[in-house]
Design an enzyme around this catalytic site. Sequence first.
Site, PDB file in Angstrom:
ATOM      1  N   ASP A  11      -4.565   2.114  -1.284  1.00 46.37           N
ATOM      2  CA  ASP A  11      -4.597   3.164  -0.326  1.00 46.37           C
ATOM      3  C   ASP A  11      -4.641   2.625   1.042  1.00 46.37           C
ATOM      4  O   ASP A  11      -5.452   1.700   1.263  1.00 46.37           O
ATOM      5  CB  ASP A  11      -6.044   3.770  -0.371  1.00 46.37           C
ATOM      6  CG  ASP A  11      -6.303   4.886   0.358  1.00 46.37           C
ATOM      7  OD1 ASP A  11      -5.530   5.253   1.253  1.00 46.37           O
ATOM      8  OD2 ASP A  11      -7.278   5.617   0.297  1.00 46.37           O
ATOM      9  N   ILE A  12      -3.716   2.934   1.972  1.00 42.04           N
ATOM     10  CA  ILE A  12      -3.394   2.098   3.238  1.00 42.04           C
ATOM     11  C   ILE A  12      -4.644   2.326   3.805  1.00 42.04           C
ATOM     12  O   ILE A  12      -5.094   1.325   4.894  1.00 42.04           O
ATOM     13  CB  ILE A  12      -2.270   2.504   3.748  1.00 42.04           C
ATOM     14  CG1 ILE A  12      -1.951   1.931   4.800  1.00 42.04           C
ATOM     15  CG2 ILE A  12      -2.563   4.249   4.385  1.00 42.04           C
ATOM     16  CD1 ILE A  12      -0.461   1.916   5.215  1.00 42.04           C
ATOM     17  N   ASN A  25       4.645  13.261  11.630  1.00 40.98           N
ATOM     18  CA  ASN A  25       5.693  14.022  11.999  1.00 40.98           C
ATOM     19  C   ASN A  25       5.825  14.167  13.462  1.00 40.98           C
ATOM     20  O   ASN A  25       5.002  13.815  14.194  1.00 40.98           O
ATOM     21  CB  ASN A  25       5.515  15.365  11.094  1.00 40.98           C
ATOM     22  CG  ASN A  25       4.456  16.108  11.234  1.00 40.98           C
ATOM     23  OD1 ASN A  25       3.802  16.145  12.456  1.00 40.98           O
ATOM     24  ND2 ASN A  25       3.404  16.342  10.412  1.00 40.98           N
ATOM     25  N   GLY A  33       0.206  14.036   2.560  1.00 41.80           N
ATOM     26  CA  GLY A  33       0.734  12.854   2.266  1.00 41.80           C
ATOM     27  C   GLY A  33      -0.283  11.697   3.077  1.00 41.80           C
ATOM     28  O   GLY A  33      -1.433  11.955   3.242  1.00 41.80           O
ATOM     29  N   VAL A  34       0.239  10.621   3.363  1.00 43.13           N
ATOM     30  CA  VAL A  34      -0.435   9.560   3.807  1.00 43.13           C
ATOM     31  C   VAL A  34      -0.957  10.040   5.350  1.00 43.13           C
ATOM     32  O   VAL A  34      -1.962   9.422   5.545  1.00 43.13           O
ATOM     33  CB  VAL A  34       0.526   8.405   4.110  1.00 43.13           C
ATOM     34  CG1 VAL A  34       1.804   8.364   5.121  1.00 43.13           C
ATOM     35  CG2 VAL A  34      -0.500   7.089   4.174  1.00 43.13           C
ATOM     36  N   ASP A  35      -0.342  10.856   6.088  1.00 44.13           N
ATOM     37  CA  ASP A  35      -0.778  11.654   7.368  1.00 44.13           C
ATOM     38  C   ASP A  35      -1.901  12.102   7.102  1.00 44.13           C
ATOM     39  O   ASP A  35      -3.031  11.795   7.864  1.00 44.13           O
ATOM     40  CB  ASP A  35       0.268  12.328   7.622  1.00 44.13           C
ATOM     41  CG  ASP A  35       0.115  12.591   9.335  1.00 44.13           C
ATOM     42  OD1 ASP A  35      -0.613  12.089   9.883  1.00 44.13           O
ATOM     43  OD2 ASP A  35       1.036  13.710   9.648  1.00 44.13           O
ATOM     44  N   SER A 119       8.971   7.869   5.104  1.00 41.46           N
ATOM     45  CA  SER A 119       9.795   9.063   4.321  1.00 41.46           C
ATOM     46  C   SER A 119      10.120   8.898   3.073  1.00 41.46           C
ATOM     47  O   SER A 119      10.762   9.931   2.418  1.00 41.46           O
ATOM     48  CB  SER A 119      11.374   8.666   5.183  1.00 41.46           C
ATOM     49  OG  SER A 119      11.350   9.038   6.504  1.00 41.46           O
ATOM     50  N   GLY A 121       8.046  10.027   0.617  1.00 41.85           N
ATOM     51  CA  GLY A 121       7.621  10.918  -0.157  1.00 41.85           C
ATOM     52  C   GLY A 121       7.778  12.313   0.244  1.00 41.85           C
ATOM     53  O   GLY A 121       8.882  12.735  -0.144  1.00 41.85           O
ATOM     54  N   TYR A 123       9.130  13.565   2.663  1.00 43.17           N
ATOM     55  CA  TYR A 123      10.434  13.706   3.218  1.00 43.17           C
ATOM     56  C   TYR A 123      11.531  13.235   2.596  1.00 43.17           C
ATOM     57  O   TYR A 123      12.832  13.416   2.810  1.00 43.17           O
ATOM     58  CB  TYR A 123      10.444  12.831   4.482  1.00 43.17           C
ATOM     59  CG  TYR A 123       9.677  13.476   5.738  1.00 43.17           C
ATOM     60  CD1 TYR A 123       9.278  14.762   5.641  1.00 43.17           C
ATOM     61  CD2 TYR A 123       9.748  12.865   7.174  1.00 43.17           C
ATOM     62  CE1 TYR A 123       8.741  15.693   6.868  1.00 43.17           C
ATOM     63  CE2 TYR A 123       8.891  13.558   8.288  1.00 43.17           C
ATOM     64  CZ  TYR A 123       8.551  14.721   7.967  1.00 43.17           C
ATOM     65  OH  TYR A 123       7.927  15.312   9.117  1.00 43.17           O
TER      66      TYR A 123
HETATM   67  P1  ADP Z   1       6.871  11.187   4.599  1.00 41.97           P
HETATM   68  O1  ADP Z   1       6.702  12.643   4.932  1.00 41.97           O
HETATM   69  O2  ADP Z   1       7.322  10.363   5.485  1.00 41.97           O
HETATM   70  O3  ADP Z   1       7.766  11.092   3.360  1.00 41.97           O
HETATM   71  P2  ADP Z   1       4.435  10.959   2.831  1.00 41.97           P
HETATM   72  O4  ADP Z   1       3.003  10.623   3.057  1.00 41.97           O
HETATM   73  O5  ADP Z   1       4.616  11.956   1.939  1.00 41.97           O
HETATM   74  O6  ADP Z   1       5.506  10.734   4.044  1.00 41.97           O
HETATM   75  O7  ADP Z   1       4.710   9.737   1.882  1.00 41.97           O
HETATM   76  C1  ADP Z   1       5.165   8.347   2.426  1.00 41.97           C
HETATM   77  C2  ADP Z   1       4.819   7.462   1.140  1.00 41.97           C
HETATM   78  O8  ADP Z   1       3.549   7.305   1.464  1.00 41.97           O
HETATM   79  C3  ADP Z   1       4.938   7.756  -0.019  1.00 41.97           C
HETATM   80  O9  ADP Z   1       5.553   6.394  -0.846  1.00 41.97           O
HETATM   81  C4  ADP Z   1       3.603   8.078  -0.348  1.00 41.97           C
HETATM   82  O10 ADP Z   1       3.513   7.775  -2.068  1.00 41.97           O
HETATM   83  C5  ADP Z   1       2.740   7.094   0.243  1.00 41.97           C
HETATM   84  N1  ADP Z   1       1.507   7.372   0.260  1.00 41.97           N
HETATM   85  C6  ADP Z   1       0.784   8.569   0.203  1.00 41.97           C
HETATM   86  N2  ADP Z   1      -0.438   8.527   0.262  1.00 41.97           N
HETATM   87  C7  ADP Z   1      -0.708   7.273   0.576  1.00 41.97           C
HETATM   88  C8  ADP Z   1      -1.940   6.359   0.970  1.00 41.97           C
HETATM   89  N3  ADP Z   1      -3.215   6.739   0.940  1.00 41.97           N
HETATM   90  N4  ADP Z   1      -1.760   4.889   0.904  1.00 41.97           N
HETATM   91  C9  ADP Z   1      -0.519   4.488   0.743  1.00 41.97           C
HETATM   92  N5  ADP Z   1       0.538   5.285   0.623  1.00 41.97           N
HETATM   93  C10 ADP Z   1       0.474   6.407   0.720  1.00 41.97           C
END
Ligand code: ADP
Length: 167
Positions: A11-12, A25, A33-35, A119, A121, A123
């Site tokens: 987890d980042i 975004n 997602g990660v945001d 991008s 996930g 996107y």
């Molecule tokens: P985007 O809209 O840019 O595609 P996402 O957040 O949907 O962004 O996904 C970007 C990447 O981050 C994907 O590979 C997703 O699996 C990953 N991701 C989602 N949550 C986490 C997290 N907590 N830590 C690390 N990576 C994550």
Amino acid sequence: MSARVTVVEGDITAQEVDAVVNAANRAMRGGGGVDGAIHRAGGPEVLEDCRRRFPHGLATGDAGWTTAGRMPARWIIHVVGPNYRAGETDRALLVSCYARALAVADELGASTVAFPLVSAGIYGWPRGDAIDAAVSTLGSTPTSVEEARLVAYGRAAYDEIVTALSR
Ligand code: ADP
């Protein structure tokens, strides 16, 4: 010099680094997602700083920083990845996210920076190509960042990144 590119699975938001990169975004007001994970972990201070520093949001392919709030990292470097699903398929925009993030890290003096797969996930960027863009850009862009850590969310992404790094 370019950064040493490493990979971990996890987890980042838990990474003990100087800066974590957020796949934000254009509105820069949080999202899924990660945001969403980064805003939840950092707390309300992150959104406040986004509003203050990015009243008009941020352009696709660009990067900017805010506080990391309650996360172990000191800064968040927000990048806006291209939305492949919405027809933004210009790879230069994805490459730009990584290059601009490193430039912002250099301005901040961050030496360890954790990156998600921008991008790849919501996107919808094809994962193999998203990994290739990340690994090649992070491994070749001149920077003072010592470690660019790719944080794979899940075993499959981790294995693919390990393979890309060994090429
Ligand atoms: P985007 O809209 O840019 O595609 P996402 O957040 O949907 O962004 O996904 C970007 C990447 O981050 C994907 O590979 C997703 O699996 C990953 N991701 C989602 N949550 C986490 C997290 N907590 N830590 C690390 N990576 C994550």
